[in-house]
Design a protein around this motif. Sequence first.
Motif, PDB file in Angstrom:
ATOM      1  N   VAL A 455     -53.138 -43.019  20.440  1.00  0.00           N
ATOM      2  CA  VAL A 455     -54.600 -42.988  20.358  1.00  0.00           C
ATOM      3  C   VAL A 455     -55.045 -42.352  19.044  1.00  0.00           C
ATOM      4  O   VAL A 455     -55.995 -42.811  18.398  1.00  0.00           O
ATOM      5  CB  VAL A 455     -55.169 -42.233  21.573  1.00  0.00           C
ATOM      6  CG1 VAL A 455     -56.681 -42.080  21.454  1.00  0.00           C
ATOM      7  CG2 VAL A 455     -54.813 -42.963  22.859  1.00  0.00           C
ATOM      8  N   LYS A 456     -54.370 -41.312  18.637  1.00  0.00           N
ATOM      9  CA  LYS A 456     -54.699 -40.662  17.367  1.00  0.00           C
ATOM     10  C   LYS A 456     -54.529 -41.618  16.197  1.00  0.00           C
ATOM     11  O   LYS A 456     -55.381 -41.674  15.298  1.00  0.00           O
ATOM     12  CB  LYS A 456     -53.811 -39.435  17.184  1.00  0.00           C
ATOM     13  CG  LYS A 456     -53.965 -38.746  15.843  1.00  0.00           C
ATOM     14  CD  LYS A 456     -52.962 -37.607  15.693  1.00  0.00           C
ATOM     15  CE  LYS A 456     -53.049 -36.984  14.302  1.00  0.00           C
ATOM     16  NZ  LYS A 456     -52.029 -35.926  14.122  1.00  0.00           N
ATOM     17  N   ASP A 457     -53.434 -42.386  16.221  1.00  0.00           N
ATOM     18  CA  ASP A 457     -53.198 -43.340  15.137  1.00  0.00           C
ATOM     19  C   ASP A 457     -54.292 -44.402  15.094  1.00  0.00           C
ATOM     20  O   ASP A 457     -54.811 -44.739  14.018  1.00  0.00           O
ATOM     21  CB  ASP A 457     -51.834 -44.005  15.317  1.00  0.00           C
ATOM     22  CG  ASP A 457     -50.687 -43.021  15.153  1.00  0.00           C
ATOM     23  OD1 ASP A 457     -50.892 -41.986  14.487  1.00  0.00           O
ATOM     24  OD2 ASP A 457     -49.600 -43.277  15.703  1.00  0.00           O
ATOM     25  N   VAL A 458     -54.653 -44.946  16.252  1.00  0.00           N
ATOM     26  CA  VAL A 458     -55.667 -46.002  16.284  1.00  0.00           C
ATOM     27  C   VAL A 458     -57.019 -45.473  15.823  1.00  0.00           C
ATOM     28  O   VAL A 458     -57.699 -46.092  14.994  1.00  0.00           O
ATOM     29  CB  VAL A 458     -55.758 -46.601  17.703  1.00  0.00           C
ATOM     30  CG1 VAL A 458     -56.911 -47.600  17.783  1.00  0.00           C
ATOM     31  CG2 VAL A 458     -54.447 -47.279  18.088  1.00  0.00           C
ATOM     32  N   PHE A 463     -61.335 -44.795  11.420  1.00  0.00           N
ATOM     33  CA  PHE A 463     -62.119 -44.000  10.484  1.00  0.00           C
ATOM     34  C   PHE A 463     -61.685 -44.226   9.037  1.00  0.00           C
ATOM     35  O   PHE A 463     -62.524 -44.169   8.123  1.00  0.00           O
ATOM     36  CB  PHE A 463     -62.026 -42.516  10.853  1.00  0.00           C
ATOM     37  CG  PHE A 463     -62.897 -42.144  12.015  1.00  0.00           C
ATOM     38  CD1 PHE A 463     -64.259 -41.996  11.842  1.00  0.00           C
ATOM     39  CD2 PHE A 463     -62.362 -41.969  13.275  1.00  0.00           C
ATOM     40  CE1 PHE A 463     -65.076 -41.653  12.909  1.00  0.00           C
ATOM     41  CE2 PHE A 463     -63.159 -41.629  14.346  1.00  0.00           C
ATOM     42  CZ  PHE A 463     -64.524 -41.468  14.175  1.00  0.00           C
ATOM     43  N   TYR A 464     -60.405 -44.469   8.797  1.00  0.00           N
ATOM     44  CA  TYR A 464     -59.988 -44.831   7.442  1.00  0.00           C
ATOM     45  C   TYR A 464     -60.677 -46.118   6.998  1.00  0.00           C
ATOM     46  O   TYR A 464     -61.100 -46.251   5.842  1.00  0.00           O
ATOM     47  CB  TYR A 464     -58.469 -45.008   7.384  1.00  0.00           C
ATOM     48  CG  TYR A 464     -57.706 -43.719   7.201  1.00  0.00           C
ATOM     49  CD1 TYR A 464     -57.949 -42.891   6.114  1.00  0.00           C
ATOM     50  CD2 TYR A 464     -56.724 -43.335   8.100  1.00  0.00           C
ATOM     51  CE1 TYR A 464     -57.240 -41.711   5.941  1.00  0.00           C
ATOM     52  CE2 TYR A 464     -56.012 -42.159   7.950  1.00  0.00           C
ATOM     53  CZ  TYR A 464     -56.280 -41.346   6.863  1.00  0.00           C
ATOM     54  OH  TYR A 464     -55.586 -40.172   6.697  1.00  0.00           O
ATOM     55  N   LEU A 490     -52.957 -52.245  14.081  1.00  0.00           N
ATOM     56  CA  LEU A 490     -53.935 -51.389  14.734  1.00  0.00           C
ATOM     57  C   LEU A 490     -53.591 -49.914  14.614  1.00  0.00           C
ATOM     58  O   LEU A 490     -54.469 -49.059  14.753  1.00  0.00           O
ATOM     59  CB  LEU A 490     -54.058 -51.763  16.219  1.00  0.00           C
ATOM     60  CG  LEU A 490     -54.704 -53.122  16.503  1.00  0.00           C
ATOM     61  CD1 LEU A 490     -54.697 -53.402  17.998  1.00  0.00           C
ATOM     62  CD2 LEU A 490     -56.127 -53.164  15.964  1.00  0.00           C
ATOM     63  N   ARG A 491     -52.321 -49.583  14.339  1.00  0.00           N
ATOM     64  CA  ARG A 491     -51.924 -48.174  14.329  1.00  0.00           C
ATOM     65  C   ARG A 491     -51.212 -47.733  13.066  1.00  0.00           C
ATOM     66  O   ARG A 491     -50.914 -46.551  12.924  1.00  0.00           O
ATOM     67  CB  ARG A 491     -51.007 -47.880  15.516  1.00  0.00           C
ATOM     68  CG  ARG A 491     -49.709 -48.654  15.507  1.00  0.00           C
ATOM     69  CD  ARG A 491     -48.757 -48.149  16.584  1.00  0.00           C
ATOM     70  NE  ARG A 491     -48.355 -46.778  16.347  1.00  0.00           N
ATOM     71  CZ  ARG A 491     -47.294 -46.436  15.624  1.00  0.00           C
ATOM     72  NH1 ARG A 491     -46.542 -47.368  15.043  1.00  0.00           N
ATOM     73  NH2 ARG A 491     -46.975 -45.169  15.465  1.00  0.00           N
ATOM     74  N   PHE A 507     -51.287 -44.222  10.939  1.00  0.00           N
ATOM     75  CA  PHE A 507     -52.503 -43.679  10.349  1.00  0.00           C
ATOM     76  C   PHE A 507     -52.621 -42.182  10.584  1.00  0.00           C
ATOM     77  O   PHE A 507     -53.154 -41.453   9.746  1.00  0.00           O
ATOM     78  CB  PHE A 507     -53.728 -44.396  10.928  1.00  0.00           C
ATOM     79  CG  PHE A 507     -53.910 -45.789  10.410  1.00  0.00           C
ATOM     80  CD1 PHE A 507     -54.159 -46.023   9.076  1.00  0.00           C
ATOM     81  CD2 PHE A 507     -53.845 -46.874  11.262  1.00  0.00           C
ATOM     82  CE1 PHE A 507     -54.328 -47.300   8.591  1.00  0.00           C
ATOM     83  CE2 PHE A 507     -54.015 -48.159  10.799  1.00  0.00           C
ATOM     84  CZ  PHE A 507     -54.251 -48.377   9.454  1.00  0.00           C
ATOM     85  N   GLY A 508     -52.122 -41.723  11.725  1.00  0.00           N
ATOM     86  CA  GLY A 508     -52.219 -40.294  12.013  1.00  0.00           C
ATOM     87  C   GLY A 508     -51.363 -39.436  11.115  1.00  0.00           C
ATOM     88  O   GLY A 508     -51.565 -38.213  11.049  1.00  0.00           O
ATOM     89  N   GLU A 509     -50.379 -40.031  10.410  1.00  0.00           N
ATOM     90  CA  GLU A 509     -49.493 -39.281   9.532  1.00  0.00           C
ATOM     91  C   GLU A 509     -49.938 -39.300   8.074  1.00  0.00           C
ATOM     92  O   GLU A 509     -49.311 -38.665   7.237  1.00  0.00           O
ATOM     93  CB  GLU A 509     -48.072 -39.850   9.619  1.00  0.00           C
ATOM     94  CG  GLU A 509     -47.436 -39.753  10.991  1.00  0.00           C
ATOM     95  CD  GLU A 509     -47.165 -38.318  11.385  1.00  0.00           C
ATOM     96  OE1 GLU A 509     -46.950 -37.502  10.473  1.00  0.00           O
ATOM     97  OE2 GLU A 509     -47.181 -38.014  12.586  1.00  0.00           O
TER      98      GLU A 509
END
Length: 645
Positions: A455-458, A463-464, A490-491, A507-509
């Motif tokens: 969920v964090k990655d998506v 937002f990016y 998507l992630r 994306f979260g990283e």
Amino acid sequence: MKWFLSLIAGLLFAFNTFAQTPTAAAPPEKINELVRLLQDPDVQTWLNSRKETGASGAKPAASTGTSNLANWEAAARARVSEILAAVPAIPSEVAAAASRTRQDAKSRGYAPVFVIFGGLVALGLLAEGLYRRLAMPRETLLGRLAPVGIFAGAMAIVFFAVEWPPLARVALLAYLCAFILFRLAIALLSVADIRAPLRARLRILIGIACFAVATAAIGEPLGVPPSVTAAISYCLSVVGLLLAIEAVWAASQRPRPWKAALAAFLVALWIIWCLDMRGLFWIGIYVLVLPAILNAVGRAAASFTSDPGSLRGVLIVRGARAAIIALAVGWLALVWHLNPDALGQRDPIVVALFYGGLKSVLILVVADLLWQLAKGWIDRTLRGATDTTSLAPADAARRARFRTLLPIFRNALAVVVAVMAGLIVLAQMGVQIGPLIAGAGIFGVAIGFGSQTLVKDVISGVFYMLDDAFRVGEYIQAKDYKGTVEGFSLRSVRLRHHRGPVFTVPFGELGAVENMSRDWVIDKFRITVGFTTDIDKARKLTKKVGAELKDDAELGKLFIEPLKMKGVEEFGDYGIVLSFAMTTVPGMQTYIRRKAYAKIREAFLANGIAFAQPTVQVGGDDKDGGAAAAQAIRAQQASAATPMK
């Protein structure tokens, strides 16, 4: 040869018109007697008692399905027995119908029906021949269908202009329509990608099918007993089945197991048709021929557009296929509606599933059409957004953003269309989707707690994208990852390093992103020259080099601000450090810097400006002696480094 085959087929249809006879109307006195009996009080009392007895003796609802199956089995057995008993009566009924039809035509001053049929066919062929002589022949689909249209139009004008005898009118209309359909099928087969032996056998099968349908259609209006009409249809169906099996084994190049399976499938379809299971029969026909028809219709529709990938091309090709599927579904619904005594018609669950399945097919066809239109638009936009060399910076940036967002939008749209179509299909099949949606919400919350990283990655990726942090084709650096953005999911984002490796980074990283390809780049570098260098001269030479680079046909368009010398940056150990800077388009600064190095070197050496290099001074105040000693040391080192021969 084609005209000869058409004439032979026309005569074949004409010969069957002898087997027609008018329906005998019920005498009026019998109808009056029936009405009088129904109004009698004793008869009405008896009928009411029978109704009460039937209601009190009704079977439980649990045995409804079993009774329906038993009734259908008994009706099918009785139908088959009736048809088999009517087969010996076919010759006598055909002879009697032929005699009555001939007498009906002669009593009104007309020629026999087969003569009229042959005359109308000859008239249509004459009009078609004149059209072929006057018009330019074409080998396209329209070019093959147009003569058939002229043929049908000429016959229709004469047919509707003359008041034919009643029996002759019905027979002529049925067999003329069958003959026109036969010719249309031949025209369509001529443009299909089918081998010649199979095409010839398909023509024969279609001719028999048209002949049988016309015969079955006029049987009841002309007074032929239904059992005899059904027996004639069964006999023709046996001939068609044998020809179909022969075509499978003789004209197909598939392996023997495939031929055996297809032959068994054809036999099963024939048995289903004999048992009057028309809905299941047409479903089997669709499985057999609908894929080939859709491919042929798609190829024919593609010939009407120059660009099948355009919006108009997608609409024509996909729309034509959707229309064929809609017609097939409509015909299947009509067949089901016109056979109320078929197995499963009285079961509400079966009826609901059947009509729900038909509606689901239409929903999926519409969803596929909408998805193909949206996908085609996105793909065309992406293809147009790849070339940005001749565009203004603002337009190039907008196209780069399209290349970034449209693939994500395409994936999200596919998910939305699939989910919406699936929910509508479930609703049409009788499934309550409200509890499913509520359960999906609870399940989604549980999944969210269990997969917080996903969920964090998506969410980070969303937002990016909203911040427009990077686009496809840009060079970025985030933490230990750097490279050119090649695509998204998507992630995660896919980065191509300049040395070749590919990084797939969630994306979260990413964290803070350093975008090195946005708008412009200021490139700075330093050069060390001797302490005795004339700074003003070096500045002028640098300005000249910058002007030459700016005027270069290849490099000039890459500059935003030309090369300039900023001044003295510092005094180094071996010379003066000069600072240089230039503003270029993103991604090209390294290439331009290499060119600038070469030109600065040439200009400085040509004008006596030496580059600083490490030196060693030996001695005290005697500078000349120190320089001589240093030269002697260097000469000694050079001779020591030279290999012995």
